[in-house]
Design a protein around this motif. Sequence first.
Motif, PDB file in Angstrom:
ATOM      1  N   LYS A   1      -8.644  12.076  -9.017  1.00  0.00           N
ATOM      2  CA  LYS A   1      -9.652  11.670  -7.911  1.00  0.00           C
ATOM      3  C   LYS A   1     -10.905  11.570  -8.301  1.00  0.00           C
ATOM      4  O   LYS A   1     -11.462  12.305  -9.118  1.00  0.00           O
ATOM      5  CB  LYS A   1      -9.378  12.677  -6.612  1.00  0.00           C
ATOM      6  CG  LYS A   1      -7.825  12.551  -6.013  1.00  0.00           C
ATOM      7  CD  LYS A   1      -7.763  11.241  -5.314  1.00  0.00           C
ATOM      8  CE  LYS A   1      -6.155  11.184  -4.713  1.00  0.00           C
ATOM      9  NZ  LYS A   1      -6.224   9.825  -3.991  1.00  0.00           N
TER      10      LYS A   1
ATOM     11  N   LEU B   1      -8.603   1.493  -0.893  1.00  0.00           N
ATOM     12  CA  LEU B   1      -7.858   2.860  -1.062  1.00  0.00           C
ATOM     13  C   LEU B   1      -6.650   2.563  -1.253  1.00  0.00           C
ATOM     14  O   LEU B   1      -5.740   3.540  -1.796  1.00  0.00           O
ATOM     15  CB  LEU B   1      -8.071   3.671   0.066  1.00  0.00           C
ATOM     16  CG  LEU B   1      -9.127   4.552   0.223  1.00  0.00           C
ATOM     17  CD1 LEU B   1      -8.980   5.541   1.522  1.00  0.00           C
ATOM     18  CD2 LEU B   1      -9.265   5.501  -0.736  1.00  0.00           C
TER      19      LEU B   1
ATOM     20  N   VAL C   1      -4.401   3.425  -4.551  1.00  0.00           N
ATOM     21  CA  VAL C   1      -4.536   4.906  -5.161  1.00  0.00           C
ATOM     22  C   VAL C   1      -3.528   5.076  -6.060  1.00  0.00           C
ATOM     23  O   VAL C   1      -2.120   4.355  -5.888  1.00  0.00           O
ATOM     24  CB  VAL C   1      -4.277   6.051  -4.151  1.00  0.00           C
ATOM     25  CG1 VAL C   1      -5.699   6.146  -3.428  1.00  0.00           C
ATOM     26  CG2 VAL C   1      -3.194   6.045  -3.308  1.00  0.00           C
TER      27      VAL C   1
ATOM     28  N   HIS D   1       0.266  -0.464   1.454  1.00  0.00           N
ATOM     29  CA  HIS D   1      -0.165   0.322   2.541  1.00  0.00           C
ATOM     30  C   HIS D   1       1.043   0.983   3.321  1.00  0.00           C
ATOM     31  O   HIS D   1       0.924   1.829   4.019  1.00  0.00           O
ATOM     32  CB  HIS D   1      -1.015  -0.316   3.409  1.00  0.00           C
ATOM     33  CG  HIS D   1      -0.304  -1.499   4.128  1.00  0.00           C
ATOM     34  ND1 HIS D   1      -0.154  -2.527   3.461  1.00  0.00           N
ATOM     35  CD2 HIS D   1       0.376  -1.661   5.486  1.00  0.00           C
ATOM     36  CE1 HIS D   1       0.471  -3.431   4.305  1.00  0.00           C
ATOM     37  NE2 HIS D   1       0.799  -2.874   5.308  1.00  0.00           N
TER      38      HIS D   1
ATOM     39  N   ALA E   1      -9.721   3.022  -7.040  1.00  0.00           N
ATOM     40  CA  ALA E   1      -9.642   2.776  -5.663  1.00  0.00           C
ATOM     41  C   ALA E   1     -10.806   3.413  -4.848  1.00  0.00           C
ATOM     42  O   ALA E   1     -10.715   4.756  -4.545  1.00  0.00           O
ATOM     43  CB  ALA E   1      -8.248   3.524  -5.275  1.00  0.00           C
TER      44      ALA E   1
ATOM     45  N   PHE F   1      -9.635  11.506  -1.491  1.00  0.00           N
ATOM     46  CA  PHE F   1      -9.243  10.067  -1.354  1.00  0.00           C
ATOM     47  C   PHE F   1      -9.237   9.054  -2.360  1.00  0.00           C
ATOM     48  O   PHE F   1      -8.649   8.616  -3.158  1.00  0.00           O
ATOM     49  CB  PHE F   1     -10.142   9.243  -0.351  1.00  0.00           C
ATOM     50  CG  PHE F   1      -9.153  10.043   1.238  1.00  0.00           C
ATOM     51  CD1 PHE F   1      -8.283  10.832   1.273  1.00  0.00           C
ATOM     52  CD2 PHE F   1      -9.719   9.411   2.341  1.00  0.00           C
ATOM     53  CE1 PHE F   1      -7.508  11.191   2.430  1.00  0.00           C
ATOM     54  CE2 PHE F   1      -9.215   9.502   3.556  1.00  0.00           C
ATOM     55  CZ  PHE F   1      -8.373  10.521   3.592  1.00  0.00           C
ATOM     56  N   SER F   2     -10.723   8.947  -2.807  1.00  0.00           N
ATOM     57  CA  SER F   2     -11.225   7.808  -3.753  1.00  0.00           C
ATOM     58  C   SER F   2     -10.636   8.054  -5.247  1.00  0.00           C
ATOM     59  O   SER F   2     -10.573   9.389  -5.555  1.00  0.00           O
ATOM     60  CB  SER F   2     -12.842   8.033  -3.922  1.00  0.00           C
ATOM     61  OG  SER F   2     -13.132   7.454  -2.736  1.00  0.00           O
ATOM     62  N   GLU F   3     -10.489   7.135  -6.057  1.00  0.00           N
ATOM     63  CA  GLU F   3     -10.076   7.268  -7.527  1.00  0.00           C
ATOM     64  C   GLU F   3     -10.687   6.295  -8.073  1.00  0.00           C
ATOM     65  O   GLU F   3     -11.492   5.333  -7.676  1.00  0.00           O
ATOM     66  CB  GLU F   3      -8.344   7.014  -7.650  1.00  0.00           C
ATOM     67  CG  GLU F   3      -7.754   7.933  -6.800  1.00  0.00           C
ATOM     68  CD  GLU F   3      -6.338   7.735  -6.954  1.00  0.00           C
ATOM     69  OE1 GLU F   3      -5.799   6.771  -7.855  1.00  0.00           O
ATOM     70  OE2 GLU F   3      -5.246   8.362  -6.335  1.00  0.00           O
TER      71      GLU F   3
ATOM     72  N   SER G   1     -13.326   1.246  -2.241  1.00  0.00           N
ATOM     73  CA  SER G   1     -13.164   0.615  -1.011  1.00  0.00           C
ATOM     74  C   SER G   1     -11.811   0.281  -0.617  1.00  0.00           C
ATOM     75  O   SER G   1     -11.368  -0.058   0.509  1.00  0.00           O
ATOM     76  CB  SER G   1     -14.173  -0.731  -0.866  1.00  0.00           C
ATOM     77  OG  SER G   1     -15.287  -0.310  -1.028  1.00  0.00           O
TER      78      SER G   1
END
Lengths: 394, 394, 376, 376
Positions: B158, B138, B141, B185, B134, B129-131, B136
Amino acid sequence: MRFTFTEEQNKFRQTVRDFLQAELKAGIFVTKSGGLAEGNNQEFSKKMAQRGWIGLTWPQKYGGQGRTYVEKAILIEELFKVQAPVAYHFLADRQIGPSIIHFGSEWQKEYFLPRFVKADENMKFCLLFSEPNAGSDLVNVATTATKEGDFYTLRGQKVWTSGGHQSDYGWLLARTKIDSSVPRHESCSQFIVDMKAPGVTVRPIINMVGCHTFNEVFLDEVKIDRKFMVGQENDAFKQIMAQMDYERAGMERLLQNYPVYEKVINYVKEMGKTRKGDPFYHWVQDSVAQLEIEFNIGRLLCYNTAWTIDMGRKPTSEAALTKAYCNQYEQRLNDLATRVLGPASQIREGSPWTLYDGEIADCYLWSPSYALQGGSVEVLKNIVALRRLELPRK
Amino acid sequence: MRFTFTEEQNKFRQTVRDFLQAELKAGIFVTKSGGLAEGNNQEFSKKMAQRGWIGLTWPQKYGGQGRTYVEKAILIEELFKVQAPVAYHFLADRQIGPSIIHFGSEWQKEYFLPRFVKADENMKFCLLFSEPNAGSDLVNVATTATKEGDFYTLRGQKVWTSGGHQSDYGWLLARTKIDSSVPRHESCSQFIVDMKAPGVTVRPIINMVGCHTFNEVFLDEVKIDRKFMVGQENDAFKQIMAQMDYERAGMERLLQNYPVYEKVINYVKEMGKTRKGDPFYHWVQDSVAQLEIEFNIGRLLCYNTAWTIDMGRKPTSEAALTKAYCNQYEQRLNDLATRVLGPASQIREGSPWTLYDGEIADCYLWSPSYALQGGSVEVLKNIVALRRLELPRK
Amino acid sequence: MEFNLNEETKMLQSSAEKFCKEKSPSPFVKNMIKDEKGFSEAHWKEMANLGWLGLIYDEKYGGSGGSFFDLFILFEEIGKTQLPSPFLCSAVFAGLLINEAGDENLKKTYLPPVIQGEKILTIGLRNEQGQYDHAAAALEAKESGGGSYVIKGTRILVPYAQVADEIIVCANLKGEKASGPTLFKVSGKASGLKKTPLNTLTGEKTFGVVFEDVKVSEKDILGAIGKGTTYVDKVLPKVITLKCGEMVGGLSKVLNMTVDYVKQRIQFGRPLGALQVVQHYCADISTFLDTSRLIAYQAASLIDIGFPCAKEVAMAKAWCSDAYKKSTQIAQQLHGGIGFTEEHDLHLYYKHAKVAELDLGDSWSHRQKVAEEMGF
Amino acid sequence: MEFNLNEETKMLQSSAEKFCKEKSPSPFVKNMIKDEKGFSEAHWKEMANLGWLGLIYDEKYGGSGGSFFDLFILFEEIGKTQLPSPFLCSAVFAGLLINEAGDENLKKTYLPPVIQGEKILTIGLRNEQGQYDHAAAALEAKESGGGSYVIKGTRILVPYAQVADEIIVCANLKGEKASGPTLFKVSGKASGLKKTPLNTLTGEKTFGVVFEDVKVSEKDILGAIGKGTTYVDKVLPKVITLKCGEMVGGLSKVLNMTVDYVKQRIQFGRPLGALQVVQHYCADISTFLDTSRLIAYQAASLIDIGFPCAKEVAMAKAWCSDAYKKSTQIAQQLHGGIGFTEEHDLHLYYKHAKVAELDLGDSWSHRQKVAEEMGF
């Protein structure tokens, strides 16, 4: 670095202390927290004036003594430790006088300053800043001052006016430009308003302590001479910034409940005589030692702020940080006091079995009010973040 | 209201406990905090699978047991109290499986779910998920998944990928629409990525504990079949919302340092034998009693969240509130543990005079990490404020 | 583990909610502070008629044999509006002591009128420092011959003493045959009883009561001589838990008031509640409420089913005391000036939180109990 | 009250700042954790040449008779970059003990090489729990005839023991004529001395030292027999205050790192530092720094002028311990993942704050001292 006072400063402190002890002995006042809210005593202020203790830091040409803010802090420390009744001159001394010195006209200086330092009749001031829709965000003030020839006509409503019902003058913030294209903070001015002028109505607000200190003030077509405008028209917010620092900077922010603290300490000392080894006593001494540390740090913060002013620097972030810290200290003090002293601390003035004639109970009730004047803890933290740490606004 | 467990639940708990005690006795694992980070043991997972303890709450048609989340919480509670080595299947069980059940294709369900519940080979998952830009937020991304016929090509990077170096598959969030007119989103999708696929590079991040659990994962023209996309294209955020609730909801959030807590309690009990009346002991017992209260409340919050899911309600705000609370509890626990146990708690694993073989020291170091997964305390409080209390965004 | 109210309890809750809202809006509560009695007799009758006062007592005394948990729910509702009445001191604390210690005759004499609201009892268990001292009572009862005793000493923070038909006290009995802490009931009209109203933070009617050689007879003894401490300790957990109910109710009202206020109050051109710091404060109050409710419900529920729960009760009071108080402090901070006025309602809760914290043991003292239960 | 540094101190400060920044960038500090010695001999020489090690000692021993406050400022700078060296244990703690307890001969023998950095001393005052136990030392010294003693027992967390020429300990001497806690110096090469490196949170070089019947002679006694506790208690406030200096330095670095980070880190399309909650956290760290600095400066300044200040020192350590630690915890929260990595520098301070808190008494134990000084 010097964490001691000079001999001269010690002497000055002793002089103040001697005076206050004599007054206490003579029954002029009693030591009970809340002196600032209640102690409106012109006679006492006159005695202070005679000693040169009003306008202590002001330039001599305005009747002041030209002394340092550190000395002022010493004076305030001694006054508030015994909760001397200084309310009559306090606001004039702390912020109205300095504002007039910085921004006032010659006439204003000549008229007000000598009267302030003498604690003359009819010289009690109140602040007419907050409004129902302008609290922390003062730029929202809706009260207007409309220029008509040599007069301004005031229309609007103020609220949370401490001591408004006892004051002779109000220090007013009002909108002088009704033009939505002009930024709000460039459209207000400051005025001195005679609280007895036609159209001024003061309505009491009873607070949750059951006391009347706050008021609503209605300004209904109040006409005032233009000579009562302070400084440049539309320049109020620049002026207020400086004024706020003085409002926040003082040692009084730490000491509004000093008698409670003294009582707690004495109570714990007594307790130690019979209850050493008791877990409750251990909890109490640990908690009160923490308070003692917090108190001492608060005191250093206050002196540091005073010293910053003496160095000729703007104490904006120091004052904000100090006031936020002290407000929180006082809230913790009053909360802890009830727990150290136990359930009887809920009994109020006049009832038997009350502790210290209800002082502990009353102080717990006053606690939330300290953050109401001069900026809430949140607003003050914003100032530290934006001004000192230069964090981005957006 | 029922704050006790049913007989059936008690029995289930006992069964789990008996199994774990036997494993402990057999030396299969040792109880030491940090089991989730380190306990990658497929053999152990297989034993759990044989007992039906993976996919416990999943529908039976997918190989699950169709049991309640309260029972799941009981299972997790017992596992984490002894820090059983559940890392191999944990993520699949907690959130990958449920996500596939909710959003996955028939093929995905058929392929993965039975393998999950059996703890088959090559079924360890990690979250991509996290980058770097990105965390909190998200929606930021930047990793892209470009559709080319029956394939998607992945390009991006990532970070903070727990267990990425041991995983067989990654659960990926990537942008599938690069069109600035589309809200961010609504432009991402979720994928399952074979971590051994060409173009996937895993680079370790050593954390401040000195351990390798986090990784950077580089995706360099990684081609994956479209059947590995999960759910609707561009629908990732709706799916993630639900998934996050599961990620946050679990009892494990309270229990990652349970062995430390147990040790502290036993230490204090021992201390009481010789040091009653000692002010330090009084401070310690007061502080640990406070922790005990916090722990018990955390446990109720976790069961309440589980029960909310069992009632068929979305536990979004419950899970957020619970995780924020538990994260803070664990940080206080680890901090207090070092103070109760004293300076020797700074000595780490392998050195003589270490306490509990460095567990206390290590846990203090792990403390800040609990907030890194599933949302920081700040993000979680935002959720409570906006979703539950419906405070305005602007 | 189940966290929902059953249907019956829900119905009771919603009728209690309705009753409290209708009967006890804040102007009424504020009037009662100035009122000499401090509560409405009409309400009192209605509460009796609704069966509240007898909820947990046996049917043979006119009660309905209901659940303690339901009683807890009533107190949660009472806490929301701060409905004043002698419910807790009379129909709970005193009633339970009679139920616990009294013989059948005494129960039959006292419980029915208490349950019907015809008699009001109260409790004098706090010494001059306001501490419950039943373990070593400063109140003394001396034998004066012929089965008579003379009670001497002082009790303070005695709720509704001016209307109480009887005051139940725990006195240190010094007798020839038997002695020790012993429960007595003392007529509210006994000669030698001096009642002084106390002005306290909340303004709830409460009194200092001086016992100047008050005569009582052996018929006024509740239960066995020397067992006073035991009886009180048996009843206290229930009283403490109901106090937690009151606090949880108050806390939920504080959350609602605060969230409503920050939604409508505009500052810097937007609702106060849009500021992240304000949002986090509100989330903190929300967390205090959820956690307080869970831990208090747990205590109430375990008492209800007769589970041993000394630790759970102590945890509830310790946590609720801190959580409620802190929530009212945050609420004051967010309300600014308006919350500090008498006109506003927030101060009712700010004061209640402090008084409730100091009553029946604050968080420190209950943590001590938790520590004890942990084997420390 | 004056809150500015004088010109001389400012110059010292800026040269120290420059030195620490140049010599001790974070990669160096991290390397030293893995290094066997744990500090750079070259730096050590330079520190001696700069006059740091002898700053507060008399000129007759090769010191410069400088002010304690200036020494404090040095430690503040050292704390900022975490420059590792045996400065505190050798040239401060051990040196001051010799200065306090030693006779003229001993001082002339030991202080000059310590001040020149030629000899390294260390301190073994902590028992197996890591507590300073000089008031009732678990280390024993038994007379073995002919003016000899045998020391037995264990000391842990002895900094730089592997390079120390002498270890100063306080042993409980049991002699025929005189006994009591007594300071000894023990050669680092004495037989019977077993040193084991300890891996600790910070990775600073520190050791467990077991004394297996280590022989010393009466010449190794520092000062009078039985006065060991007194000497240590006299020196401790200075060591504690310098530790506060280190902590204040560390805290100021944490504030800078954090403010810089939240200014440049973009989240939700704007700098993290534009979020009000983040701003308030930063204001909190800023407050922790200002308050810690003031209270620690006060202690240093009062020691400097010889004012009695037991309470002020205790206040400083109590406050700095909490403030520094909490600041590093907040900083971790604001940094997110990056702050948790070994690569980043924040962990150096996170660990240092915890170890400094646990060293020389945490906030609780210093509050006890404050309470004592308050007359509780």
